[in-house]
Structure formats: C-alpha cells, structure tokens
Design an enzyme around this catalytic site. Structure first.
Site, PDB file in Angstrom:
ATOM      1  N   HIS A 188       0.825  -1.203   0.000  1.00 56.88           N
ATOM      2  CA  HIS A 188       0.000   0.000   0.000  1.00 56.88           C
ATOM      3  C   HIS A 188       0.864   1.259   0.000  1.00 56.88           C
ATOM      4  O   HIS A 188       0.479   2.292  -0.543  1.00 56.88           O
ATOM      5  CB  HIS A 188      -0.914   0.010   1.227  1.00 56.88           C
ATOM      6  CG  HIS A 188      -2.195  -0.727   1.021  1.00 56.88           C
ATOM      7  ND1 HIS A 188      -3.011  -0.523  -0.066  1.00 56.88           N
ATOM      8  CD2 HIS A 188      -2.809  -1.679   1.756  1.00 56.88           C
ATOM      9  CE1 HIS A 188      -4.056  -1.302   0.012  1.00 56.88           C
ATOM     10  NE2 HIS A 188      -3.969  -2.013   1.107  1.00 56.88           N
ATOM     11  N   GLU A 430      -8.023 -14.698 -23.084  1.00 55.81           N
ATOM     12  CA  GLU A 430      -6.754 -14.853 -22.383  1.00 55.81           C
ATOM     13  C   GLU A 430      -6.192 -16.261 -22.502  1.00 55.81           C
ATOM     14  O   GLU A 430      -5.206 -16.611 -21.848  1.00 55.81           O
ATOM     15  CB  GLU A 430      -6.905 -14.461 -20.908  1.00 55.81           C
ATOM     16  CG  GLU A 430      -8.070 -15.108 -20.207  1.00 55.81           C
ATOM     17  CD  GLU A 430      -8.372 -14.486 -18.862  1.00 55.81           C
ATOM     18  OE1 GLU A 430      -7.469 -13.879 -18.252  1.00 55.81           O
ATOM     19  OE2 GLU A 430      -9.524 -14.609 -18.391  1.00 55.81           O
ATOM     20  N   ASP A 454      -2.237 -13.180 -19.119  1.00 47.73           N
ATOM     21  CA  ASP A 454      -2.469 -14.619 -19.201  1.00 47.73           C
ATOM     22  C   ASP A 454      -2.342 -15.139 -20.627  1.00 47.73           C
ATOM     23  O   ASP A 454      -1.883 -16.270 -20.839  1.00 47.73           O
ATOM     24  CB  ASP A 454      -3.853 -14.974 -18.642  1.00 47.73           C
ATOM     25  CG  ASP A 454      -3.805 -15.273 -17.147  1.00 47.73           C
ATOM     26  OD1 ASP A 454      -2.740 -15.689 -16.660  1.00 47.73           O
ATOM     27  OD2 ASP A 454      -4.830 -15.090 -16.467  1.00 47.73           O
ATOM     28  N   CYS A 501      -7.098  -5.253 -21.995  1.00 47.80           N
ATOM     29  CA  CYS A 501      -7.109  -4.786 -20.609  1.00 47.80           C
ATOM     30  C   CYS A 501      -5.901  -5.293 -19.829  1.00 47.80           C
ATOM     31  O   CYS A 501      -5.815  -5.089 -18.619  1.00 47.80           O
ATOM     32  CB  CYS A 501      -8.401  -5.200 -19.901  1.00 47.80           C
ATOM     33  SG  CYS A 501      -8.637  -6.985 -19.777  1.00 47.80           S
TER      34      CYS A 501
END
Length: 559
Positions: A188, A430, A454, A501
C-alpha cells in the site's frame, strides 16, 4: 559521489538533504496483570482511539490523494476492530493474564505471519497492514507519540520501511521523495506514493549509512537510482531530467477533454482498470472514458467470508453511480491461480494456473455465481454496466454463463426489482483456445477484452509469476500479437468491439500495432491515460499499418 541501486516504485526525480525517519518506538514490557477485565478494557480504549485516529487519517488522505488512498485507512479501521483479532487478544489477556501490549504484539505477529505465508502477493502485502495497525494500538497503550520529521527544510526521507499511515501523516510539504531499505512494489505504501506523486525507491537494503544523514541526495524513481553527494555532471543530468518530466506532465494536463483520435481520424476508447470502488477518483481525474476492467475478485479478497449479494450490490452501485453514465465493464469473479482465498476451500493443485479458476469455479459452484450476477444486475439500474466472463476456452461455457444471466434476470423481474435488460455481455480472451475460437465466440457475445498477461503465459508456456524465466516471457512475441490480430479480425467480422485490458495496453511501443490490427479500446491504469492519449493523437495509422502488419506476419520474424 556514492551511487546506490534500489527499485523504483513511483517515478520522478527529486533532490534534497537525506533525512532518516524518526520513529518513536515503544519498549515492550511483559507482565502478569491482576485484573484481566480492567486490562482488556484498557485495550478497548486504545482500540477506540486508534479507530478515531485512522478516521482522521482517512479524511486527510481523501483530501490529498483521493478515495483510493482513503480506503487504505478505512481498511485499517476494519482491521483494528476485527472480531477474530480482538477475541484472540481478549483470550491472551483474560485467560493468560497478559498485559495488553504483550497480547497485541503476540496476536499481531500470528496474524502477520498468516498473511505473509499466503501464495497471493496482494494478501502477503497485508502483513504490513497488520503490523501498522497493531503498532498504533501499542503506541497508544504505551503513551508513545508518533514519529516524524524534525527539519526546517524539505528532505529526501529514508527509513527501514514506511507504513502507510506513516506516509500519510507526514507533512507532504517536507517530503521530496523517499527511500526504504525493504518494501515491495505491491505494498500500500508504494501505491500511495504513486497516487500522491512522490518519487519512491524501495529495496536498497543496508546501503544507506547513518553517516549520510544531512548530505545532498538525488533520487530517480524511474530507474531506482539513489545518488549521495552527486558530482556536478550527475546533478546537472538528473535535474534536467526532472525539468523535462515536469514539462511533460504539464503538457499532458492540456490533453484533458480532447478526443482519443489519431491523425488520420481513427478513434480508440481509453478506459481504466480498477480493483475497488474507491479507485474511481483517479479514473475521473485522469479523464478516462470509462472502466474497462473492474476486478471484482478484490471484493472477495477483502472479506473473511463470501460477500453477500447486498454487499456486492452496494460496491457495484457506487462505481456505476460515481462514473456518471460512462461504461463500466465488471469482470466476474476471477480467483484461483495466483489469487487464492481461504474460505473458498479450493483443493491443492499442482498447477493452479491450469486448474479450477475464474469462470470454471463459477460454473462448478453456481450458488456463488448467482449471488454475484444478482448483485450486478441490480446495480445495472444505476449506470451503464457491461459484464465480462474470464478464463473462457469454449462456446459451451459462454452459453452456460448466459443461461445463468437469463435466469437471474427472470428472478429479478418476478421480484419486481429494477435492472437494465440490455446489459452487454463479453468475455476475456486470455487463452489460445479462446483466440482460435474467436470466430465462434464472437457470435455469442457483445465484446471481447484481451487479457494479455495470461494470454502471453498460456501462449508461450511461461509462468507469469516466475521471475527466473526473464526474456522467455515476452509479451511482444509475434505469436501473441498474431493471436490478437486474429481476435480483432473475428470480432469485427461479427460486428462486435475488441479491447485490451492487460499490461500491454499501456505499452506505448505497441500502440501503433494495436491500432493497426484494429483494437477498439485500451484499458490501462489511471496514470497511463494521458500518455496513451498523447501517443494515439500523434499516430497516423494509415502511414504505418501496412509496414507493421507485414512485419507481424512475415516469415522472417525470428523472435
């Protein structure tokens, strides 16, 4: 001049004096308490104070860096009040007569170790969150004030590691950049640094020495290089690089509101990938046209049990409402492989990347799929929703998924619950199987979105998680690009659109190729939107298409 190499996790060049973070640490005392109930009450008071502090930090983060940064501290609030966490502490205090500081320390160590041992990198990074939350509670119990910076001038901040709360609490006007001995790119802290626009370098190990305190330093977040006592030539070069970056960012800001159209008139949609409802702020602030991938599995990863229909509905509703009518493509649950969730109780697999994951889990466990679909369709009444199914290899899988969608729509109609009856349905391309069968699959759906991470893995038989494979995992491989062209051709032949994407969407070296093969949409991280828009607007596809396609399909290509 001393040169130190780390890993850059937030780009930019910054120069200033080196300053080591002053962290006030509580000395852990262990003792047996005579009144366990009173000791537990002391813990509860410290817990409440911690939650109040985190609420203040959340609002500060929201004001400075948007909802995504604020969500971190809201998550920390939930961690501080987690019942399992609290009950374990209560047991050590009330049954073991341990003092509160010792109980929190021991329970936090157990929870952090549990996260650190998980296979998923995202969950591993949560170990740092547990330590951060517990450290805050212990500091409150011990009466130790938070550390910080005691410097009259802005500095390059160095630390062993910086907890997210430490990063946000610091006065940003005093921070030019930061360097940490440890940390990870998926933590984070790294995400927060990128969101706040602070150059950051992690993983320098023990190369930073105490005697470097106060000496001039230049950090380059793009290369991970730290230069202590830079010579004149190095300083001149790096500061010129910094000025160029600032000029470039200013130019990018001028692109907001302009269309994503090439010089020869070809349009492309530039969307964003997100993992949380709180990520919408940077999507809008970077002027993206929509959301091309909402990774819904992160809703499941952030829960201790299966998220309810209402919980998911509220999350999807928020994203759709906040996007104000712009398209939002939500991918259905995609766990398995590198994203494991304990409460799913998935069997151990020798090769999970080829096992029970994504749509396969949804079709094998329809009760989970149905809950998500109901939440999605209910949310569709609040914006422009498209639903996307991951890990498709066959036409029958798509038909089964569509059948379940129809059943859910019939249920909602019977119950009088409003929803959009015209939600577009698409699939992720993918796997090589999906690419090869894209002519058939295109007749079943409204759009394709290519997950290049992928697709590269399965096409090249290269584990995307194995860093040792190095150059063998090559997303630019002609086999991958040829499959993408096949998919685009079959999509357009059947009147549907096709997007990308995966990571390649933001690869500016391939933008001309993607436009040449007919990609209609590119979905990228929010910060990649404006650089990609600039590249699109500078491209003349008609001038490069023939050459690029000839090279892609050439028998002479030896990559």
């Amino acid at each position: 001049m001393i040169s130190i190499q780390g890993k850059g996790v937030s780009t930019g060049v910054a120069a200033g004096p080196l300053y080591f973070y002053q962290r006030a640490k509580a000395t852990l005392r262990r003792y047996t308490v005579e009144d366990p109930q009173a000791e537990f009450a002391r813990f509860k008071a410290a817990q409440a104070t911690a939650v109040e502090q985190l609420a203040v930090l959340a609002e500060k983060a929201r004001a400075e860096a948007g909802d995504e940064a604020a969500a971190l501290f809201e998550t920390h609030q939930l961690m501080a009040e987690d019942l399992d966490f609290e009950e374990a502490i209560q047991e050590l205090i009330c049954e073991g007569a341990n003092n509160a500081e010792a109980a929190v320390t021991d329970v936090a160590a157990q929870f952090a170790e549990m996260f650190a041992c998980m296979d998923d990198a995202y969950m591993q990074a949560r170990a740092a969150d547990v330590r951060d939350v517990s450290g805050r509670i212990i500091s409150i119990l011990s009466g130790v004030a938070q550390g910080g910076i005691d410097s009259p001038v802005p500095v390059i901040l160095a630390a062993d590691d910086l907890a997210p709360s430490e990063t946000v609490q610091l006065d940003k006007s005093k921070i030019l950049g930061f360097i940490t001995e440890g940390g990870s790119g998926s933590s984070h802290t790294a995400i927060l640094a990128r969101t706040m626009g602070i150059p950051a370098i992690i993983g320098v190990g023990d190369q930073l020495k105490a005697e470097y305190e106060g000496r001039p330093v230049i950090v380059d977040g793009s290369t991970g290089n730290v230069v202590v006592d830079p010579d004149e030539a190095t300083a001149t070069y790096l500061m010129a690089k910094r000025e160029e970056q600032l000029r470039f960012q200013a130019l990018l800001e001028q692109l907001k509101g302009l269309p994503n159209v090439t010089r020869d008139g070809q349009n492309v949609r530039i969307y964003c990938n997100i993992g949380s409802p709180d990520d919408v702020h940077p999507v809008l602030s970077n002027d993206a046209g929509g959301i091309g991938l909402f990774r819904s599995e992160f809703l499941y990863l952030n829960c201790d049990d299966y998220p309810s229909e209402d919980y998911q509905f509220e999350a999807y509703k928020k994203v759709l409402s906040d996007m104000g009518g712009k398209e939002v493509v939500i991918r259905t649950l995609d766990i398995g492989a590198d994203k494991q969730i304990g409460y799913f109780n998935l069997p151990q697999e020798e090769n999970p990347a080829l096992g029970n994951r994504a749509l396969r889990i949804c079709l094998n466990r329809p009760e989970i799929f149905r809950t998500q679909l109901r939440a999605l369709y209910r949310a569709s009444a609040y914006g422009r929703l498209s639903i996307m199914f991951p890990m498709v290899t066959s036409v029958w899988e798509v038909k089964e998924a569509k059948k379940m969608c129809r059943q859910v729509m019939d249920e909602l109609t019977a119950e009088g619950i409003p929803f959009d009856e015209n939600v577009d349905l698409g699939i992720m391309i993918e796997t090589p199987a999906a690419a090869v069968m894209s002519d058939r699959l295109a007749k079943e759906v409204d759009f394709f979105s290519c997950g290049t991470n992928d697709l590269t893995q399965y096409t090249l038989a290269c584990d995307r998680q194995n860093n040792d494979l190095g150059r063998f995992f090559n997303p630019h491989h002609p086999a991958v690009l040829r499959l993408l062209k096949m998919v685009a051709d079959n999509a357009h032949a059947n009147g549907i659109w096709v997007g990308i994407c995966g990571e390649l969407g933001a690869d500016l070296a391939l933008t001309e190729t993607f436009l040449s093969i007919g990609i209609d949409e590119l979905s990228v991280s929010p910060r990649a939107v404006l650089p990609l828009r600039k590249k699109v607007r500078e491209t003349d596809v008609s001038a490069v298409r023939e050459e690029l396609l000839a090279d892609l399909l050439s028998d002479q290509n030896t990559i």
